[in-house]
Design an enzyme around this catalytic site. Structure first.
Site, PDB file in Angstrom:
ATOM      1  N   HIS A 123     -49.734  16.208 -62.273  1.00  0.00           N
ATOM      2  CA  HIS A 123     -49.428  17.635 -62.199  1.00  0.00           C
ATOM      3  C   HIS A 123     -49.581  18.338 -63.544  1.00  0.00           C
ATOM      4  O   HIS A 123     -49.303  17.769 -64.602  1.00  0.00           O
ATOM      5  CB  HIS A 123     -48.010  17.834 -61.670  1.00  0.00           C
ATOM      6  N   ASP A 124     -50.049  19.574 -63.487  1.00  0.00           N
ATOM      7  CA  ASP A 124     -50.108  20.482 -64.634  1.00  0.00           C
ATOM      8  C   ASP A 124     -51.057  20.025 -65.741  1.00  0.00           C
ATOM      9  O   ASP A 124     -50.956  20.489 -66.878  1.00  0.00           O
ATOM     10  CB  ASP A 124     -48.700  20.708 -65.231  1.00  0.00           C
ATOM     11  N   GLY A 141     -48.421  13.864 -66.423  1.00  0.00           N
ATOM     12  CA  GLY A 141     -48.280  15.306 -66.297  1.00  0.00           C
ATOM     13  C   GLY A 141     -48.387  16.055 -67.610  1.00  0.00           C
ATOM     14  O   GLY A 141     -48.081  15.529 -68.686  1.00  0.00           O
TER      15      GLY A 141
END
Length: 262
Positions: A123-124, A141
């Site tokens: 994520h991200d 992440g």
């Protein structure tokens, strides 16, 4: 969706947007918020879900899973996105997750990348163009990988790490700190072992540029890392590559650096 080719054994949910020349193979599942640009090919047994966009000409191989919820215990079902660029090759069992509210809400993958079997983008993350993740490489992440980065097989990149343009991470390496542009990192706990000379030569870097980078790394290794970088940044006549490395060092970061060894 009228011009797309969807196998009768695939499931494309209402609301999905499929451009011309999209091919969806057997046993694929395409969710209702997915957008597939022209020429995207899902070979078979591919899951694309969530608010996910895939750029034109990208090919996704069997058993890849793109856009499923992040592996983050703080995630509470907020609306976040995964944006994948054009002409990527996403091989078997690759996973890519969307963003989280705490990380800006979007994961981005650039163009012309190769993500080999079992690779993971968390994520991200922000992944640049022409990035290669070799088999089972994992990027945690909030990481930022510049253009032309290569991460070797079975390697891991710690959350919030930045890897500068043109750097190479050797196989079976754990990267816990930022990696300078054009750096070469390898080892169970990765250390900066010099320049990614092979990558620089492949991209046509001039000998003078390579020599300047070598001299810069020597200077950084000989004194206080950040103080030396600040001092060098004020020197006249820097090459564009030297400037890129120094800007990277002096830029904002959540991590320390893998500094050159004396």
């Amino acid at each position: 969706m009228a011009d797309a080719t969807v196998h009768p054994l695939a499931l494309v949910e209402a609301g999905a947007e499929l451009a011309a020349d999209v091919v969806v193979g057997p046993f694929c599942h395409v969710g209702p918020q997915v957008r597939l640009a022209a020429g995207v090919h899902l070979k078979s047994h591919v899951v694309v879900t969530g608010d996910t966009a895939i750029g034109e000409g990208t090919v996704v191989f069997p058993f890849a899973c793109l856009g499923e919820v992040p592996q983050d215990l703080k995630f509470r079902g907020e609306e976040t996105r995964l944006v994948i660029g054009a002409r990527n090759r996403i091989r078997e069992y690759v996973t890519m997750n969307p963003g989280t509210q705490g990380g800006g809400g979007v994961t981005t993958v650039g163009d012309d990348g190769l993500f080999m079997a079992g690779a993971h983008v968390a994520h991200d993350c922000r992944i640049g163009d022409r990035v290669i993740l070799v088999n089972h490489a994992s990027v945690a992440g909030h990481c930022d990988l510049g253009d032309d980065v290569i991460v070797g097989g079975l390697s891991g990149v710690h959350q919030f790490v930045r890897i500068g343009r043109g750097a190479m991470i050797g196989a079976v390496t754990m990267v816990t700190a930022d990696v300078l542009p054009f750096g070469l990192v390898q080892g169970p706990r990765g250390q900066l072992d010099g320049l990614n000379l092979v990558g620089l030569k492949r991209r046509g870097a001039a000998r003078a540029d390579i020599a300047a980078l070598r001299e810069l790394l020597g200077a950084l290794a000989s004194g206080s890392f950040r103080d030396t970088a600040r001092s060098r940044a004020e020197a006249p006549g820097l090459t564009a590559m030297e400037r890129e490395v120094l800007d990277f060092i002096l830029g904002p970061s959540e991590r320390s650096f893998l500094a050159p060894r004396p």
